[in-house]
Enzyme design. Structure first.
Site, PDB file in Angstrom:
ATOM      1  N   GLY A  46       0.674  -1.405   0.004  1.00 55.43           N
ATOM      2  CA  GLY A  46       0.093   0.037  -0.002  1.00 55.43           C
ATOM      3  C   GLY A  46       1.025   1.169   0.111  1.00 55.43           C
ATOM      4  O   GLY A  46       2.152   1.180   0.100  1.00 55.43           O
ATOM      5  N   GLN A  51       3.291   9.929   1.315  1.00 53.83           N
ATOM      6  CA  GLN A  51       4.407   9.658   1.103  1.00 53.83           C
ATOM      7  C   GLN A  51       5.123   9.668  -0.027  1.00 53.83           C
ATOM      8  O   GLN A  51       6.452   9.654  -0.029  1.00 53.83           O
ATOM      9  CB  GLN A  51       4.274   7.919   1.118  1.00 53.83           C
ATOM     10  CG  GLN A  51       4.003   7.322   2.507  1.00 53.83           C
ATOM     11  CD  GLN A  51       3.742   5.648   2.389  1.00 53.83           C
ATOM     12  OE1 GLN A  51       2.474   5.308   2.111  1.00 53.83           O
ATOM     13  NE2 GLN A  51       4.731   5.114   3.017  1.00 53.83           N
ATOM     14  N   CYS A  94       6.835  -0.595   6.055  1.00 52.36           N
ATOM     15  CA  CYS A  94       6.212   0.699   5.552  1.00 52.36           C
ATOM     16  C   CYS A  94       7.471   1.231   4.391  1.00 52.36           C
ATOM     17  O   CYS A  94       8.630   1.097   4.859  1.00 52.36           O
ATOM     18  CB  CYS A  94       6.224   1.587   6.341  1.00 52.36           C
ATOM     19  SG  CYS A  94       5.649   3.364   6.100  1.00 52.36           S
ATOM     20  N   LEU A  95       6.877   1.548   3.427  1.00 56.68           N
ATOM     21  CA  LEU A  95       7.933   2.048   2.246  1.00 56.68           C
ATOM     22  C   LEU A  95       8.785   3.571   2.814  1.00 56.68           C
ATOM     23  O   LEU A  95       9.755   3.635   2.189  1.00 56.68           O
ATOM     24  CB  LEU A  95       7.313   2.411   0.874  1.00 56.68           C
ATOM     25  CG  LEU A  95       6.792   0.959   0.226  1.00 56.68           C
ATOM     26  CD1 LEU A  95       5.805   1.478  -1.191  1.00 56.68           C
ATOM     27  CD2 LEU A  95       7.767  -0.024  -0.083  1.00 56.68           C
ATOM     28  N   HIS A 136      -3.304   0.946   8.069  1.00 52.33           N
ATOM     29  CA  HIS A 136      -2.153   1.617   8.078  1.00 52.33           C
ATOM     30  C   HIS A 136      -2.100   2.506   7.070  1.00 52.33           C
ATOM     31  O   HIS A 136      -1.304   3.716   7.486  1.00 52.33           O
ATOM     32  CB  HIS A 136      -1.114   0.203   7.498  1.00 52.33           C
ATOM     33  CG  HIS A 136       0.433   0.728   7.281  1.00 52.33           C
ATOM     34  ND1 HIS A 136       1.513   0.366   7.903  1.00 52.33           N
ATOM     35  CD2 HIS A 136       0.754   1.585   6.439  1.00 52.33           C
ATOM     36  CE1 HIS A 136       2.674   0.764   7.721  1.00 52.33           C
ATOM     37  NE2 HIS A 136       2.295   1.654   6.560  1.00 52.33           N
ATOM     38  N   GLU A 137      -2.604   2.560   6.032  1.00 51.52           N
ATOM     39  CA  GLU A 137      -2.656   3.573   5.020  1.00 51.52           C
ATOM     40  C   GLU A 137      -3.553   4.757   5.360  1.00 51.52           C
ATOM     41  O   GLU A 137      -3.204   5.954   5.306  1.00 51.52           O
ATOM     42  CB  GLU A 137      -3.036   2.962   3.583  1.00 51.52           C
ATOM     43  CG  GLU A 137      -2.178   1.956   3.016  1.00 51.52           C
ATOM     44  CD  GLU A 137      -0.823   2.486   2.917  1.00 51.52           C
ATOM     45  OE1 GLU A 137      -0.225   3.612   3.070  1.00 51.52           O
ATOM     46  OE2 GLU A 137       0.218   1.425   2.977  1.00 51.52           O
ATOM     47  N   HIS A 140      -1.775   6.872   7.831  1.00 50.71           N
ATOM     48  CA  HIS A 140      -0.867   8.054   7.024  1.00 50.71           C
ATOM     49  C   HIS A 140      -1.529   9.107   6.914  1.00 50.71           C
ATOM     50  O   HIS A 140      -0.875  10.373   6.765  1.00 50.71           O
ATOM     51  CB  HIS A 140      -0.336   7.503   5.618  1.00 50.71           C
ATOM     52  CG  HIS A 140       1.014   6.443   5.643  1.00 50.71           C
ATOM     53  ND1 HIS A 140       2.019   7.008   6.282  1.00 50.71           N
ATOM     54  CD2 HIS A 140       0.975   5.244   5.405  1.00 50.71           C
ATOM     55  CE1 HIS A 140       3.034   6.063   6.432  1.00 50.71           C
ATOM     56  NE2 HIS A 140       2.449   4.818   5.755  1.00 50.71           N
TER      57      HIS A 140
HETATM   58 ZN    ZN Z   1       3.275   3.137   5.501  1.00 51.73          ZN
END
Ligand code: ZN
Length: 173
Positions: A46, A51, A94-95, A136-137, A140
């Site tokens: 995701g 991000q 997480c990226l 999670h997304e 953000h």
């Molecule tokens: Zn993340």
């Protein structure tokens, strides 16, 4: 479609609140496409717009392992309407935290309302991996990171290492 650079913690922009999208227009379509491309390039499940430095309530997810989920998903203004009382512990990454993973406890199922890429309101119920990924997304978009779910000690260790790595990179540049 373009692969965009991903912000890495402790970049302060990751703590920003993302603004609702007023209209799902060509600009949002391009953003969704870039997010997808960037997520696949980074091998993530995701990605949220913030991000890649865009503070808009736009996320994409694709949990390949969940066979009955309509993947990939593009969600604009996602809102979690319901969290199951049952909890699940999942090892998250997480990226924006390359190479860091930690066990996070969340609701094991959620119902989410969002606008699809045609600007139409949709609702989905998600469980397990997809539910975790959506929580999670959506976090953000409120400037919340998965490490914020960890104990102060664990979070401190990860963030100190990330800050040190960032300083080393500046020196090397
Ligand atoms: Zn993340």
């Amino acid at each position: 479609m373009t692969v965009r650079p991903i912000l890495v913690a402790p970049d302060k922009r990751l703590k920003l609140y993302s603004n609702p999208v007023e209209k799902v227009d060509a600009e949002i379509h391009a953003l969704l496409d870039d997010l997808m491309e960037t997520m696949y390039a980074g091998d993530g499940l995701g990605l949220a717009a913030i991000q890649i430095g865009v503070p808009k309530r736009v996320i994409v997810v694709d949990v390949h392992a969940t066979a009955d989920a309509p993947t990939p998903l593009k969600l604009v203004n996602p809102e979690i309407l319901w969290f199951s009382p049952e909890r699940i512990v999942y090892e998250e990454g997480c990226l924006s935290f390359p190479e860091y993973f930690a066990d996070v406890e969340r609701a094991s199922a959620v119902r989410v309302r969002y606008l699809d890429e045609n600007g139409k309101t949709q609702e989905i119920e998600a469980a397990e991996t997809l539910a975790v990924c959506l929580q999670h997304e959506v976090d953000h978009l409120d400037g919340k990171l998965f490490v914020d779910h960890l104990s102060l000690v664990k979070r401190g260790i990860i963030l100190r290492k990330m800050a040190k790595a960032a300083r080393a990179q500046v020196k090397d540049a």
